[in-house]
Design a protein around this motif. Sequence first.
Motif, PDB file in Angstrom:
ATOM      1  N   ARG A 119       0.834  -1.210   0.000  1.00 23.41           N
ATOM      2  CA  ARG A 119       0.000   0.000   0.000  1.00 23.41           C
ATOM      3  C   ARG A 119       0.867   1.258   0.000  1.00 23.41           C
ATOM      4  O   ARG A 119       0.541   2.230  -0.679  1.00 23.41           O
ATOM      5  N   ALA A 120       1.972   1.212   0.746  1.00 22.64           N
ATOM      6  CA  ALA A 120       2.835   2.393   0.855  1.00 22.64           C
ATOM      7  C   ALA A 120       3.702   2.600  -0.381  1.00 22.64           C
ATOM      8  O   ALA A 120       3.914   3.734  -0.806  1.00 22.64           O
ATOM      9  N   ASN A 121       4.185   1.504  -0.967  1.00 23.92           N
ATOM     10  CA  ASN A 121       5.185   1.615  -2.044  1.00 23.92           C
ATOM     11  C   ASN A 121       4.687   1.174  -3.412  1.00 23.92           C
ATOM     12  O   ASN A 121       5.417   1.319  -4.392  1.00 23.92           O
ATOM     13  N   ASP A 122       3.528   0.558  -3.485  1.00 19.48           N
ATOM     14  CA  ASP A 122       2.961   0.062  -4.742  1.00 19.48           C
ATOM     15  C   ASP A 122       3.897  -0.905  -5.456  1.00 19.48           C
ATOM     16  O   ASP A 122       3.992  -0.915  -6.683  1.00 19.48           O
ATOM     17  N   SER A 123       4.643  -1.686  -4.673  1.00 22.05           N
ATOM     18  CA  SER A 123       5.507  -2.689  -5.275  1.00 22.05           C
ATOM     19  C   SER A 123       5.676  -3.854  -4.302  1.00 22.05           C
ATOM     20  O   SER A 123       5.421  -3.719  -3.106  1.00 22.05           O
ATOM     21  N   ILE A 124       6.114  -4.961  -4.847  1.00 16.30           N
ATOM     22  CA  ILE A 124       6.356  -6.163  -4.058  1.00 16.30           C
ATOM     23  C   ILE A 124       7.796  -6.568  -4.292  1.00 16.30           C
ATOM     24  O   ILE A 124       8.217  -6.739  -5.446  1.00 16.30           O
ATOM     25  N   LYS A 125       8.538  -6.712  -3.212  1.00 21.18           N
ATOM     26  CA  LYS A 125       9.953  -7.073  -3.319  1.00 21.18           C
ATOM     27  C   LYS A 125      10.088  -8.396  -4.065  1.00 21.18           C
ATOM     28  O   LYS A 125       9.455  -9.377  -3.734  1.00 21.18           O
ATOM     29  N   GLY A 126      10.887  -8.403  -5.122  1.00 20.58           N
ATOM     30  CA  GLY A 126      11.079  -9.610  -5.927  1.00 20.58           C
ATOM     31  C   GLY A 126      10.133  -9.693  -7.107  1.00 20.58           C
ATOM     32  O   GLY A 126      10.322 -10.512  -7.998  1.00 20.58           O
ATOM     33  N   GLY A 127       9.099  -8.866  -7.123  1.00 24.96           N
ATOM     34  CA  GLY A 127       8.172  -8.793  -8.251  1.00 24.96           C
ATOM     35  C   GLY A 127       7.466 -10.096  -8.575  1.00 24.96           C
ATOM     36  O   GLY A 127       7.292 -10.970  -7.735  1.00 24.96           O
ATOM     37  N   VAL A 128       7.054 -10.207  -9.819  1.00 25.30           N
ATOM     38  CA  VAL A 128       6.278 -11.360 -10.282  1.00 25.30           C
ATOM     39  C   VAL A 128       7.034 -12.679 -10.091  1.00 25.30           C
ATOM     40  O   VAL A 128       6.431 -13.650  -9.621  1.00 25.30           O
ATOM     41  N   PRO A 129       8.329 -12.763 -10.406  1.00 27.01           N
ATOM     42  CA  PRO A 129       9.015 -14.051 -10.205  1.00 27.01           C
ATOM     43  C   PRO A 129       8.936 -14.553  -8.756  1.00 27.01           C
ATOM     44  O   PRO A 129       8.699 -15.736  -8.517  1.00 27.01           O
ATOM     45  N   ARG A 130       9.119 -13.651  -7.802  1.00 28.83           N
ATOM     46  CA  ARG A 130       9.030 -14.060  -6.396  1.00 28.83           C
ATOM     47  C   ARG A 130       7.613 -14.513  -6.053  1.00 28.83           C
ATOM     48  O   ARG A 130       7.407 -15.512  -5.356  1.00 28.83           O
ATOM     49  N   MET A 131       6.615 -13.746  -6.520  1.00 30.47           N
ATOM     50  CA  MET A 131       5.228 -14.109  -6.209  1.00 30.47           C
ATOM     51  C   MET A 131       4.897 -15.493  -6.759  1.00 30.47           C
ATOM     52  O   MET A 131       4.265 -16.307  -6.073  1.00 30.47           O
TER      53      MET A 131
END
Length: 156
Positions: A119-131
């Motif tokens: 919510r704060a950064n609009d990103s997920i560490k590692g992106g799609v590959p990590r997810m």
Amino acid sequence: MTKKRQPIDDMIDAQVWMRQRAIKLEGAMAIEKAYNELVAVILWIDERSHQVDIAGDERTQIAAGCFDLVLEHQNAVARLVENQLHGSALAMLRVLAEAHIRGLWFARCATEEAAASFRANDSIKGGVPRMVKDIEASLGNRTDKLTKLLRDQWGP
């Protein structure tokens, strides 16, 4: 010197043309059938998803938002195909897949801290590959369909 065409040549050409036309018609009918099925699914989901109460925790809210975006993108793909804007429809498939992967990740893998960070950064560490890796691990690595999708659509 060119060989004079024989009546059999015209018959063969006509048969080839008819077969090519039949293949095109079969393909068009398959596309139309797939489109009609897509519209039916969209309508079915739309009828059942209005006024659905979603749990109040942030992680579930984000997952629900992602899945709602998937449904909107799916509807957009159908409208684009309906208007024969196939390139734009194909382009929407990537963002649709990304929203679906994000929704699955938030629903199955994310912590409340990860949701707050998103919510704060609009990103997920590692992106799609990590997810994708996290989702498949949460499924006990029973399937690698998302990994194959990632590899086939996003590259190595």
